[in-house]
Design an enzyme around this catalytic site. Structure first.
Site, PDB file in Angstrom:
ATOM      1  N   GLY A   4       0.689  -1.127   0.167  1.00  0.00           N
ATOM      2  CA  GLY A   4      -0.131  -0.016   0.034  1.00  0.00           C
ATOM      3  C   GLY A   4       0.957   1.414  -0.067  1.00  0.00           C
ATOM      4  O   GLY A   4       1.891   1.363  -0.761  1.00  0.00           O
ATOM      5  N   ASN A  52       4.333  -9.036   7.748  1.00  0.00           N
ATOM      6  CA  ASN A  52       4.390 -10.255   6.591  1.00  0.00           C
ATOM      7  C   ASN A  52       5.703 -10.386   6.527  1.00  0.00           C
ATOM      8  O   ASN A  52       6.407  -9.626   5.485  1.00  0.00           O
ATOM      9  CB  ASN A  52       3.385 -10.006   5.399  1.00  0.00           C
ATOM     10  CG  ASN A  52       3.401 -11.132   4.580  1.00  0.00           C
ATOM     11  OD1 ASN A  52       4.362 -11.904   4.215  1.00  0.00           O
ATOM     12  ND2 ASN A  52       2.459 -11.920   4.450  1.00  0.00           N
ATOM     13  N   ALA A  55       1.681   2.414   9.607  1.00  0.00           N
ATOM     14  CA  ALA A  55       1.169   1.332   9.794  1.00  0.00           C
ATOM     15  C   ALA A  55      -0.284   1.702  10.237  1.00  0.00           C
ATOM     16  O   ALA A  55      -0.522   2.222  11.173  1.00  0.00           O
ATOM     17  CB  ALA A  55       1.886   0.306  10.664  1.00  0.00           C
ATOM     18  N   SER A  93      -6.255  10.455   8.896  1.00  0.00           N
ATOM     19  CA  SER A  93      -7.550  10.153   7.971  1.00  0.00           C
ATOM     20  C   SER A  93      -8.551  11.500   8.291  1.00  0.00           C
ATOM     21  O   SER A  93      -8.470  11.993   9.173  1.00  0.00           O
ATOM     22  CB  SER A  93      -8.129   8.749   8.391  1.00  0.00           C
ATOM     23  OG  SER A  93      -9.270   8.730   7.663  1.00  0.00           O
ATOM     24  N   TYR A  97     -11.832   3.105  14.237  1.00  0.00           N
ATOM     25  CA  TYR A  97     -10.937   3.800  13.432  1.00  0.00           C
ATOM     26  C   TYR A  97     -10.805   5.053  13.737  1.00  0.00           C
ATOM     27  O   TYR A  97      -9.739   5.915  14.005  1.00  0.00           O
ATOM     28  CB  TYR A  97     -11.213   3.308  11.958  1.00  0.00           C
ATOM     29  CG  TYR A  97     -10.224   3.944  11.083  1.00  0.00           C
ATOM     30  CD1 TYR A  97      -9.024   3.185  10.753  1.00  0.00           C
ATOM     31  CD2 TYR A  97     -10.615   4.987  10.115  1.00  0.00           C
ATOM     32  CE1 TYR A  97      -8.036   3.890   9.806  1.00  0.00           C
ATOM     33  CE2 TYR A  97      -9.931   5.437   9.262  1.00  0.00           C
ATOM     34  CZ  TYR A  97      -8.321   4.974   9.088  1.00  0.00           C
ATOM     35  OH  TYR A  97      -7.557   5.241   8.099  1.00  0.00           O
TER      36      TYR A  97
END
Length: 269
Positions: free
Chosen positions: A18, A40, A90, A140, A153
């Site tokens: 992303g 990951n 992140a 955001s 969120y």
């Protein structure tokens, strides 16, 4: 081409996909020394293998765990000598009504989005102060306006912005710049990985991804904002409009947001 990032050490959390991955790639192309982390290992290995001759340091880490954050920051300092810029990228999203969402969902989202940034920043603070560096939070519109179905969120982004604003005030006069940026909807994995009411990845996007900003374009805007030392940056017209309306016409904004996210009484976005 500006050489602002040349030879600067930039730590980016969540850099295996992303926006984070796009930031890592763009920073390397600008001559920066980059350290990044992600949960990951295979994705990190793939990223590292694409840039074998570049100054790239990767660490498998879950930012919701303080010891992982400490290891990421300390290994970056050990490998690269210090940190000039920390980009707290992140993050994890969610899609569930408050009535339906488990408390585990709220805890997980807050641990990644808020505490992950707080842990990494805290452990990097001494070296950033020493280098008169930059601390960035990827926030955001949900940090300005609570969004239905994204309650945890929104809470995590409100917390992040408030915490960064307090930190910025504490660091006035030190030469450290603290800022946050608010991308709009971006074609990334965050909606597919968003937690449902049971805490599992929803595995689908509620939006038409075709018209959304790409991570690469988003990364360009973020680095420009860092270079210009913006206080904050809201990227899209819809985002700017939402912030404006919510500040001056909150009741109207309630109704407009409800209409955007709901249809026939059901959460659709």
């Amino acid at each position: 081409m500006s050489d602002f990032f040349k030879n600067k050490v930039v730590a980016v959390t969540g850099g295996s996909e992303g926006i984070g991955k796009a930031l890592v790639e763009l920073l390397l192309s600008k001559g920066a020394k980059v350290s990044t982390c992600g949960r990951n290992y295979d994705k990190l290995y793939h990223l590292q293998s694409r840039f074998p001759s570049y100054p790239l340091h990767t660490v498998a880490a879950d930012v919701s765990i303080e010891n992982d954050c400490r290891h990421f920051i300390h290994s970056t300092i050990k490998m690269m000598g210090g940190i000039d810029i920390l980009i707290n990228n992140a993050g994890i999203s969610m899609k569930a009504l408050v009535q339906d969402a488990s408390t585990e969902v709220m805890r997980n989202v807050m641990n990644v989005n808020f505490f992950g940034a707080a842990y990494c920043t805290k452990h990097a603070l001494d070296t950033i102060i020493q280098r008169k560096g930059v601390i960035v939070g990827i926030s955001s519109i949900a940090g300005y306006r609570g969004l239905p179905g994204r309650s945890a969120y929104s809470a995590s982004k409100f917390a992040l912005q408030g915490w960064l604003e307090a930190l910025r005030t504490e660091l006035l006069g030190t030469g450290v710049h603290v800022m946050w940026v608010c991308p709009g909807y971006t074609t990334s994995n965050i909606r597919y990985a968003a937690l449902n009411e049971e805490g599992n990845a929803q595995g689908e996007s509620p939006l038409d991804e075709s018209g959304l900003m790409s991570p690469e374009e988003c990364a360009v805007h973020i680095l420009k904002a860092i270079e210009k030392k913006k206080r904050t940056m809201v990227m899209t017209f819809m985002g700017k409009e939402t912030v404006f309306l919510n500040k001056f016409f909150p009741g109207l904004t309630d109704r407009l947001v409800k209409r955007f996210f709901f249809k026939d009484g059901k959460l659709i976005k």
